[in-house]
Motif scaffolding. Structure first.
Motif, PDB file in Angstrom:
ATOM      1  N   GLY A   1      52.056  27.176   7.148  1.00  0.00           N
ATOM      2  CA  GLY A   1      52.556  27.280   8.512  1.00  0.00           C
ATOM      3  C   GLY A   1      52.105  26.119   9.379  1.00  0.00           C
ATOM      4  N   ALA A   2      50.852  25.696   9.217  1.00  0.00           N
ATOM      5  CA  ALA A   2      50.327  24.572  10.003  1.00  0.00           C
ATOM      6  C   ALA A   2      51.085  23.293   9.685  1.00  0.00           C
ATOM      7  CB  ALA A   2      48.834  24.388   9.731  1.00  0.00           C
ATOM      8  N   THR A   3      51.380  23.083   8.404  1.00  0.00           N
ATOM      9  CA  THR A   3      52.128  21.880   7.993  1.00  0.00           C
ATOM     10  C   THR A   3      53.528  21.892   8.575  1.00  0.00           C
ATOM     11  OG1 THR A   3      50.893  21.766   5.912  1.00  0.00           O
ATOM     12  CG2 THR A   3      52.980  20.565   6.015  1.00  0.00           C
ATOM     13  N   PHE A   4      54.193  23.043   8.469  1.00  0.00           N
ATOM     14  CA  PHE A   4      55.549  23.167   9.001  1.00  0.00           C
ATOM     15  C   PHE A   4      55.567  22.931  10.511  1.00  0.00           C
ATOM     16  CE2 PHE A   4      58.679  25.922  11.103  1.00  0.00           C
ATOM     17  CZ  PHE A   4      59.852  25.340  10.630  1.00  0.00           C
ATOM     18  N   LEU A   5      54.627  23.531  11.224  1.00  0.00           N
ATOM     19  CA  LEU A   5      54.567  23.383  12.679  1.00  0.00           C
ATOM     20  C   LEU A   5      54.265  21.944  13.085  1.00  0.00           C
ATOM     21  CD1 LEU A   5      52.648  26.636  13.678  1.00  0.00           C
ATOM     22  CD2 LEU A   5      55.054  26.129  14.073  1.00  0.00           C
ATOM     23  N   ALA A   6      53.422  21.254  12.311  1.00  0.00           N
ATOM     24  CA  ALA A   6      53.106  19.863  12.613  1.00  0.00           C
ATOM     25  C   ALA A   6      54.341  18.980  12.480  1.00  0.00           C
ATOM     26  CB  ALA A   6      52.003  19.363  11.678  1.00  0.00           C
ATOM     27  N   VAL A   7      55.121  19.220  11.441  1.00  0.00           N
ATOM     28  CA  VAL A   7      56.362  18.457  11.245  1.00  0.00           C
ATOM     29  C   VAL A   7      57.343  18.751  12.371  1.00  0.00           C
ATOM     30  CG1 VAL A   7      58.385  18.167   9.760  1.00  0.00           C
ATOM     31  CG2 VAL A   7      56.101  18.311   8.744  1.00  0.00           C
ATOM     32  N   TYR A   8      57.478  20.026  12.722  1.00  0.00           N
ATOM     33  CA  TYR A   8      58.410  20.411  13.787  1.00  0.00           C
ATOM     34  C   TYR A   8      57.960  19.829  15.125  1.00  0.00           C
ATOM     35  CZ  TYR A   8      61.998  23.263  15.999  1.00  0.00           C
ATOM     36  OH  TYR A   8      63.113  23.672  16.680  1.00  0.00           O
ATOM     37  N   ALA A   9      56.640  19.795  15.351  1.00  0.00           N
ATOM     38  CA  ALA A   9      56.107  19.216  16.592  1.00  0.00           C
ATOM     39  C   ALA A   9      56.447  17.732  16.670  1.00  0.00           C
ATOM     40  CB  ALA A   9      54.588  19.409  16.649  1.00  0.00           C
ATOM     41  N   PHE A  10      56.295  17.034  15.547  1.00  0.00           N
ATOM     42  CA  PHE A  10      56.634  15.606  15.506  1.00  0.00           C
ATOM     43  C   PHE A  10      58.102  15.389  15.852  1.00  0.00           C
ATOM     44  CE2 PHE A  10      58.537  12.153  12.993  1.00  0.00           C
ATOM     45  CZ  PHE A  10      57.875  11.062  13.534  1.00  0.00           C
ATOM     46  N   LEU A  11      58.965  16.211  15.280  1.00  0.00           N
ATOM     47  CA  LEU A  11      60.407  16.092  15.552  1.00  0.00           C
ATOM     48  C   LEU A  11      60.723  16.409  17.013  1.00  0.00           C
ATOM     49  CD1 LEU A  11      61.866  17.749  12.309  1.00  0.00           C
ATOM     50  CD2 LEU A  11      61.747  15.300  12.871  1.00  0.00           C
ATOM     51  N   SER A  12      59.997  17.365  17.585  1.00  0.00           N
ATOM     52  CA  SER A  12      60.204  17.710  18.994  1.00  0.00           C
ATOM     53  C   SER A  12      59.784  16.564  19.908  1.00  0.00           C
ATOM     54  CB  SER A  12      59.420  18.983  19.359  1.00  0.00           C
ATOM     55  OG  SER A  12      59.970  20.106  18.712  1.00  0.00           O
ATOM     56  N   PHE A  13      58.623  15.959  19.615  1.00  0.00           N
ATOM     57  CA  PHE A  13      58.169  14.815  20.411  1.00  0.00           C
ATOM     58  C   PHE A  13      59.132  13.636  20.264  1.00  0.00           C
ATOM     59  CE2 PHE A  13      53.728  16.661  20.086  1.00  0.00           C
ATOM     60  CZ  PHE A  13      53.675  16.997  21.429  1.00  0.00           C
TER      61      PHE A  13
ATOM     62  N   MET B   1      53.749  23.698  19.494  1.00  0.00           N
ATOM     63  CA  MET B   1      53.669  23.690  18.032  1.00  0.00           C
ATOM     64  C   MET B   1      52.385  23.009  17.563  1.00  0.00           C
ATOM     65  SD  MET B   1      56.399  25.257  17.320  1.00  0.00           S
ATOM     66  CE  MET B   1      58.024  25.622  17.977  1.00  0.00           C
ATOM     67  N   THR B   2      52.026  21.894  18.222  1.00  0.00           N
ATOM     68  CA  THR B   2      50.798  21.180  17.859  1.00  0.00           C
ATOM     69  C   THR B   2      49.578  22.061  18.083  1.00  0.00           C
ATOM     70  OG1 THR B   2      51.798  19.053  18.475  1.00  0.00           O
ATOM     71  CG2 THR B   2      49.407  19.126  18.304  1.00  0.00           C
ATOM     72  N   THR B   3      49.553  22.759  19.200  1.00  0.00           N
ATOM     73  CA  THR B   3      48.425  23.636  19.535  1.00  0.00           C
ATOM     74  C   THR B   3      48.286  24.760  18.522  1.00  0.00           C
ATOM     75  OG1 THR B   3      48.733  23.173  21.893  1.00  0.00           O
ATOM     76  CG2 THR B   3      47.434  25.119  21.312  1.00  0.00           C
ATOM     77  N   ILE B   4      49.416  25.384  18.177  1.00  0.00           N
ATOM     78  CA  ILE B   4      49.378  26.492  17.218  1.00  0.00           C
ATOM     79  C   ILE B   4      48.944  25.988  15.845  1.00  0.00           C
ATOM     80  CG2 ILE B   4      50.730  28.266  16.037  1.00  0.00           C
ATOM     81  CD1 ILE B   4      52.507  28.405  18.538  1.00  0.00           C
ATOM     82  N   ALA B   5      49.472  24.830  15.431  1.00  0.00           N
ATOM     83  CA  ALA B   5      49.098  24.254  14.135  1.00  0.00           C
ATOM     84  C   ALA B   5      47.600  23.974  14.084  1.00  0.00           C
ATOM     85  CB  ALA B   5      49.892  22.978  13.877  1.00  0.00           C
ATOM     86  N   ALA B   6      47.070  23.381  15.162  1.00  0.00           N
ATOM     87  CA  ALA B   6      45.637  23.077  15.221  1.00  0.00           C
ATOM     88  C   ALA B   6      44.801  24.358  15.179  1.00  0.00           C
ATOM     89  CB  ALA B   6      45.327  22.285  16.489  1.00  0.00           C
ATOM     90  N   THR B   7      45.278  25.389  15.863  1.00  0.00           N
ATOM     91  CA  THR B   7      44.573  26.672  15.881  1.00  0.00           C
ATOM     92  C   THR B   7      44.508  27.289  14.488  1.00  0.00           C
ATOM     93  OG1 THR B   7      45.292  27.089  18.157  1.00  0.00           O
ATOM     94  CG2 THR B   7      44.528  28.978  16.886  1.00  0.00           C
ATOM     95  N   LEU B   8      45.616  27.162  13.756  1.00  0.00           N
ATOM     96  CA  LEU B   8      45.661  27.707  12.390  1.00  0.00           C
ATOM     97  C   LEU B   8      44.647  27.012  11.497  1.00  0.00           C
ATOM     98  CD1 LEU B   8      49.515  28.093  11.754  1.00  0.00           C
ATOM     99  CD2 LEU B   8      47.847  29.879  12.265  1.00  0.00           C
ATOM    100  N   VAL B   9      44.596  25.682  11.590  1.00  0.00           N
ATOM    101  CA  VAL B   9      43.684  24.913  10.728  1.00  0.00           C
ATOM    102  C   VAL B   9      42.228  25.157  11.117  1.00  0.00           C
ATOM    103  CG1 VAL B   9      42.966  22.613  10.035  1.00  0.00           C
ATOM    104  CG2 VAL B   9      45.391  23.136  10.229  1.00  0.00           C
TER     105      VAL B   9
END
Length: 200
Positions: A75-87, A189-197
């Motif tokens: 989930g963290a990996t997916f959210l990080a990729v999605y965050a990059f695409l959003s930015f 998305m970045t915040t949630i990904a960081a929280t997961l890790v």
């Protein structure tokens, strides 16, 4: 009836907070793209997870923590990729066509993204499978009614969010509004990904 309402109230309160899945549903609702399918996928996924939790799958998750670990890092990996695409979308895309309503993702791609937001989110397992599943044991022998209430709450929430989002559509006629939304989603998305890790 009180058992049904207990399941409904608890489930609704758990999914009310804006998370990655809810943000995606909100975006699709504003765009008016595949709204019914997206809401249905989210609600049906919750129904499956809640049913598994009430059926005792929560105990399996507790016994095999690797399931939660895979979901966490996936989930963290997916959210990080999605965050990059959003930015990238926020800073490098004009959004003129989006504001005009001309851009549309394919249905299979939209469903795949929606499923990823649901099934790669460890919080979904903790809320629906573990928490609701364990609390449902307090309502024996009416666990089925508790589960039905929880499932109905998910159904009401996602369809209300998806179709209620169109109220914001006039605001998003401006390309700049889409840039702001994409940026906010990226931060989320970045915040949630960081929280997961960090929570591993």
């Amino acid at each position: 009836m009180s058992t049904f309402l207990s399941g409904f109230a608890l489930s609704f309160s758990l999914i009310l907070a804006i998370g990655s899945q809810n943000a995606f549903v909100l975006k699709q609702g504003i765009k008016r793209h595949h709204v019914f399918v997206v809401c249905a996928v989210c609600a049906l996924s919750d129904a499956v997870l809640i049913s598994l939790g009430v059926a005792g799958f929560g105990a399996i998750v507790k016994q095999f923590p690797a399931i939660e670990t895979v979901a966490r890092y996936g989930g963290a990996t997916f959210l990080a990729v999605y965050a990059f695409l959003s930015f990238k979308s926020a800073f490098a895309t004009s959004h003129a066509m989006t504001a005009a309503g001309d851009t549309r993702q394919s249905l299979p791609k939209t469903v795949a993204i929606c499923l990823a937001f649901t099934w790669l989110n460890p919080h979904v397992y903790l809320d629906t499978v573990v928490l609701l599943g364990s609390i449902s044991t307090q309502y024996q022998p009416a666990q089925g009614l508790f589960a039905l209430g929880a499932i109905c709450a998910s159904l009401v929430f996602f369809f209300s969010l998806g179709y209620g989002a169109r109220v914001l559509a006039p605001v998003f006629q401006r390309p700049q509004a889409w840039k702001v939304l994409e940026f906010v989603v990226g931060v989320m998305m970045t915040t949630i990904a960081a929280t997961l890790v960090m929570g591993a």
